[in-house]
Enzyme design. Structure first.
Site, mmCIF file in Angstrom:
data_model
loop_
_atom_site.group_PDB
_atom_site.id
_atom_site.type_symbol
_atom_site.label_atom_id
_atom_site.label_comp_id
_atom_site.label_asym_id
_atom_site.label_seq_id
_atom_site.Cartn_x
_atom_site.Cartn_y
_atom_site.Cartn_z
ATOM 1 N NE ARG A 168 5.475 37.634 27.485
ATOM 2 C CZ ARG A 168 5.274 36.683 26.590
ATOM 3 N NH1 ARG A 168 4.060 36.232 26.369
ATOM 4 N NH2 ARG A 168 6.274 36.203 25.900
ATOM 5 C CG HIS A 282 9.814 35.143 22.226
ATOM 6 N ND1 HIS A 282 10.010 33.817 21.967
ATOM 7 C CD2 HIS A 282 8.468 35.279 22.367
ATOM 8 C CE1 HIS A 282 8.850 33.171 21.959
ATOM 9 N NE2 HIS A 282 7.889 34.051 22.190
HETATM 10 C C1 LIG Z 1 1.551 38.316 20.624
HETATM 11 C C2 LIG Z 1 2.784 37.530 20.296
HETATM 12 C C3 LIG Z 1 2.758 36.140 20.407
HETATM 13 C C4 LIG Z 1 3.905 35.403 20.113
HETATM 14 N N1 LIG Z 1 3.850 34.033 20.154
HETATM 15 C C5 LIG Z 1 4.944 33.315 19.802
HETATM 16 C C6 LIG Z 1 4.887 31.891 19.766
HETATM 17 O O1 LIG Z 1 3.850 31.289 20.046
HETATM 18 N N2 LIG Z 1 6.012 31.237 19.419
HETATM 19 C C7 LIG Z 1 7.188 31.876 19.101
HETATM 20 O O2 LIG Z 1 8.189 31.237 18.786
HETATM 21 N N3 LIG Z 1 7.246 33.217 19.113
HETATM 22 C C8 LIG Z 1 6.170 33.945 19.444
HETATM 23 N N4 LIG Z 1 6.228 35.305 19.453
HETATM 24 C C9 LIG Z 1 7.496 35.968 19.070
HETATM 25 C C10 LIG Z 1 7.549 36.225 17.560
HETATM 26 O O3 LIG Z 1 7.631 35.027 16.845
HETATM 27 C C11 LIG Z 1 8.748 37.098 17.177
HETATM 28 O O4 LIG Z 1 9.934 36.507 17.637
HETATM 29 C C12 LIG Z 1 8.650 38.525 17.703
HETATM 30 O O5 LIG Z 1 7.330 38.987 17.680
HETATM 31 C C13 LIG Z 1 9.525 39.429 16.869
HETATM 32 O O6 LIG Z 1 9.517 40.730 17.358
HETATM 33 P P1 LIG Z 1 8.572 41.890 16.794
HETATM 34 O O7 LIG Z 1 7.229 41.661 17.396
HETATM 35 O O8 LIG Z 1 9.221 43.118 17.306
HETATM 36 O O9 LIG Z 1 8.569 41.775 15.297
HETATM 37 C C14 LIG Z 1 5.098 36.065 19.726
HETATM 38 C C15 LIG Z 1 5.108 37.462 19.593
HETATM 39 C C16 LIG Z 1 3.966 38.178 19.866
HETATM 40 C C17 LIG Z 1 4.009 39.678 19.685
#
Ligand SMILES: Cc1cc2nc3c(=O)[nH]c(=O)nc-3n(C[C@H](O)[C@H](O)[C@H](O)COP(=O)(O)O)c2cc1C
Length: 394
Positions: A168, A282
């Site tokens: 990132r 993710h």
């Molecule tokens: C700021 C942020 C932090 C995230 N942290 C985690 C995490 O700690 N564990 C995890 O499994 N997914 C994490 N994710 C992924 C989300 O669980 C999810 O898969 C993803 O946001 C889905 O896509 P969308 O943001 O387009 O809805 C994170 C996403 C974002 C945006």
């Protein structure tokens, strides 16, 4: 008029979040990795599907309600785990969990959250899921599983797609890296956002001090950003199917794997006795060349059939996106950024707005396409042009 009153959809909430958060925090939430191909592809996969409206169907009794793992929820949507809600708003995870409980949809607490599972279970208990990042010393993961069990969490979600830390690059440019060393750029960024500083950071500093990752095992529960060693002990690159066998033995409740994006992995997950498969990349935040999850969904859903519950995330911003995901075989979607934007824009109220927008949009899309219930949603409502002719058969 408050800024929330000026918001009419999730994209407006995103703009409100952008104004309120320091750039480094906003970009951490909003952006993805490298060239942001996966982030764009996820959205494009939804946007390219066109729907056919259906005339003269009585849809006055329609409902978005559905049953997930044997219990009813108000719409096929749950909150994805995100380790950042507590930076978007003071105790943001709690605000988001309360909004989810109010909307009668499940909430997932991330391993990296800043609010403890004990507090969430006490104050926002509707349907709670816990997301697990695996610790190199597996014993620490087992402790977390035990804690989630003792706090009445209904489901355990093991994230499988963060094998190595992603590139990132914007985090580095913004000075938003671990271990955290405040740079002039970051300090200036915070000074430009006094509301965030006083209502989030200062509120922590004057009450509990620098927030901690409250769900980490005790030796690692240190103020965020201070511990360079945690990355090493949270390395995910040794995670493998033998771990899933052990988790299955230790967790009697609903077990889901998150970050599945191919048919053979989904089938293998079924053979290990998981209850749910979360088709996810993710949110495009890890591997930039990842295929869009919506493109992978039909084959995965068809192969899995009713042997496990298939859930989709990555790219959901509108209620029509849920309808499209359901038509392609998902039982439910997770939202990450959509509901985080709401939390950043207005805490619980903002998160509720995000859920309400998506709920209303889904309800209207069902009405236009002539669907009275979620079980009537199928690819029959898709318009197939040359780009999407694989849906023609539906
Ligand atoms: C700021 C942020 C932090 C995230 N942290 C985690 C995490 O700690 N564990 C995890 O499994 N997914 C994490 N994710 C992924 C989300 O669980 C999810 O898969 C993803 O946001 C889905 O896509 P969308 O943001 O387009 O809805 C994170 C996403 C974002 C945006």
């Amino acid at each position: 008029m408050s800024r929330l009153d000026d918001c009419y959809n999730v994209f407006d909430l995103r703009e409100a979040a952008k104004r309120r958060l320091p750039k480094a925090v906003f970009e951490f939430v909003d952006r993805s990795t490298e060239d942001e191909l996966a982030l764009r592809n996820n959205r494009h996969a939804f946007e390219k599907i066109k729907l056919k409206h259906r005339a003269l169907v009585d849809v006055s009794g329609r409902s978005t309600k559905t049953t997930l793992f044997g219990k009813e929820i108000a719409l096929p949507m749950a909150i994805a785990p995100t380790g950042a809600a507590g930076l978007c708003w003071h105790e943001g995870e709690l605000e988001l969990a309360k909004a989810a409980a109010r909307a009668k949809i499940p909430f997932t607490l991330a391993t990296g959250a800043m609010t403890s599972m004990e507090k969430i279970a006490k104050e926002a208990n509707f349907r709670l899921w816990f997301q697990l990042y695996v610790w190199k010393q597996r014993e620490l993961s087992y402790q977390l599983i035990e804690r989630a069990k003792n706090n009445g969490f209904e489901a355990l979600i093991v994230t499988t797609d963060t094998i190595v830390p992603p590139n990132r690059e914007y985090n580095a440019r913004n000075g938003f890296l671990l271990p955290f060393h405040p740079t002039w750029r970051f300090t200036w960024d915070i000074m430009q956002h006094p509301t965030w500083f006083t209502t989030v950071l200062l509120k922590y500093l004057t009450t509990i001090g620098m927030p901690r990752n409250e769900n980490y095992p005790e030796p690692y529960r240190r103020p965020i950003g201070t511990d360079p060693g945690t990355r090493e002990v949270m390395r995910q690159d040794s995670l493998n199917w033998d771990d899933i066998r052990i988790f299955r033995d230790k967790w009697p409740g609903i077990l889901m794997l998150k970050g599945i994006n191919r048919v053979d992995d989904a089938l293998k997950a079924v053979s290990y006795g998981v209850d749910g498969i979360i088709v996810s990349n993710h949110g495009g935040r890890n591997m930039d060349s990842a295929a869009a999850t919506l493109d992978m969904l039909p084959d995965i859903a068809q192969a899995v059939g009713d042997k496990a519950t298939v859930i989709l995330d990555s790219g959901v911003r509108r209620g029509s996106d849920i309808v499209k995901a359901l038509a392609l075989g998902a039982k439910c979607v997770l939202t990450g950024r959509a509901t985080l934007y709401g939390t950043a824009a207005g805490g619980q109220e903002g998160a509720s707005k995000a859920v309400d927008f998506i709920h209303t949009e889904m309800n209207k899309t069902m009405a236009y396409t002539g669907c009275n219930g979620v079980d009537e949603i199928s690819t029959d409502i898709f318009f197939a042009d040359r780009e999407s002719n694989r849906f023609m058969a539906g």
